[in-house]
Design a protein around this motif. Structure first.
Motif: not given
Length: 367
Positions: A353-354, A280-285
């Motif tokens: 929550d990321d 998975f790629a991890i992103h922050r809002d």
């Protein structure tokens, strides 16, 4: 079918084919080596990170190489050479050989693994996420022969169940309850291994002798069968995850931020199609900026209480910026509704929550 429609279909097919081709193209890392000699302690992921922007794509890097039918059969001392086959980069191996009938050198440590298994082996045996109601119904530790409230290796403990003599079991203590942040559905309870042992006497209250302990076993812990997967060697073939709306449920250490080679729980599991090896790629809002009355973007650190309300509830003056890439993780253990992943790349700290999404070519080195 008229000519314009045929041309339209042809253009669509060409575009679709081009999209698949681009998605299947490996991007080499700037300054990559042309050759590399495998050393003890290397992993397939580490080696691929020397050549690729996205090292999780190492199966593609070696897929067309007939000399590496099984990429796990790469040993310290092997020389890897970068070549191009049909325009695509591939690694070929030249095994180190002796000038004698002994042939290829087979180091004592054996073939190199996909990832450093020492990082995840404890979690394969120690951490589980189970149904909370099911856990509450499992046999309970009542106490032990020792007058102490806490029991360790070689102690005998009493369990409220009739268990067969010789059965191998493990004691677990209750951890966190994980719930879906949107639906509030309970996803499972974290349980943590305290000790393992064998049943030495059976009856309405059975006796178990503790053979190994990771932490003290105490009354109220539950006794579960030993997991088969905890006894198996881990093998991972990374591939892009194909699951929507996943996010980081929590960090294994239950701290605010974690980074590379740390373990996290994620919000999807077997029931959602998640498998060991999924990446998975991890992103922050992305931040929401508010345009103030002077027409100037107002970042969150400078915002007034009114601006915070506009950002929270939305308005024509609130603009959400793109999500920010933080890294990649690979799933190594799955449960019904939750999985555990190892952070393989992180450009920025990872938090609960990321967001998690299908990984794409990042154009980032990700060492």
């Amino acid at each position: 079918m008229d000519a314009p429609m045929k041309r339209l279909i042809l253009v669509a097919l060409i575009s679709l084919t081009s999209s698949f081709a681009m998605a299947d193209t490996l991007t080499l890392k700037p300054g990559h080596p042309d050759t590399y000699v495998v050393v003890k302690g290397d992993t397939l992921w580490d080696i691929s990170a020397k050549f690729l922007n996205d090292p999780w794509r190492w199966p593609k890097l070696w897929n067309a190489n007939p000399q590496i039918a099984n990429p796990h059969l790469i040993y310290p001392g092997d020389r890897l050479t970068l070549v191009f086959i049909d325009g695509q980069p591939r690694l070929v191996v030249k095994p180190q050989v002796r000038k004698s009938p002994e042939g290829r050198v087979m180091p004592k440590g054996g073939a190199i693994p996909a990832v450093n298994l020492e990082l995840i082996q404890p979690y394969l045996s120690q951490n589980r996420v189970v149904d909370d109601e099911w856990y509450a119904q499992q046999p309970m530790v009542l106490g032990g022969e020792s007058p102490s409230r806490f029991h360790i290796e070689r102690d005998v403990i009493y369990v409220q169940a009739e268990l067969p003599v010789g059965m191998k079991v493990a004691a677990y203590e209750a951890g966190r309850i994980f719930t879906d942040k949107t639906t509030e559905e309970t996803l499972g309870r974290e349980v943590i291994l305290t000790s393992s042992g064998r049943v030495v006497e059976s009856g309405p209250i059975s006796k178990i002798q503790i053979s190994t302990n990771l932490r003290e076993t105490r009354p109220g812990n539950r006794v579960l069968p030993i997991e088969d997967e905890a006894l198996m060697s881990a093998y991972f073939m990374p591939k892009p995850a194909d699951v929507a709306d996943a996010y980081v449920l929590g960090t294994e250490k239950d701290i605010r931020e974690v980074g590379k080679l740390d373990v996290v729980y994620i919000s999807k599991g077997v029931n959602d199609g998640v498998e060991p090896g999924d990446v998975f790629a991890i992103h922050r809002d992305g931040e929401t900026v508010v345009i103030d009355k002077n027409g100037t973007p107002e970042p969150s650190i400078d915002r007034s209480a009114y601006g915070n309300l506009m950002a929270k509830f939305g308005s024509d003056s609130a603009i959400k910026l793109p999500d920010v890439y933080h890294g990649n993780l690979m799933v190594f253990k799955v449960f019904d509704k939750v999985s555990m992943g190892l952070i393989m790349i992180n450009n920025r700290p990872v938090r609960t929550d990321d967001k998690l999404s299908v990984p794409a070519e990042t154009g980032l080195a990700g060492e």
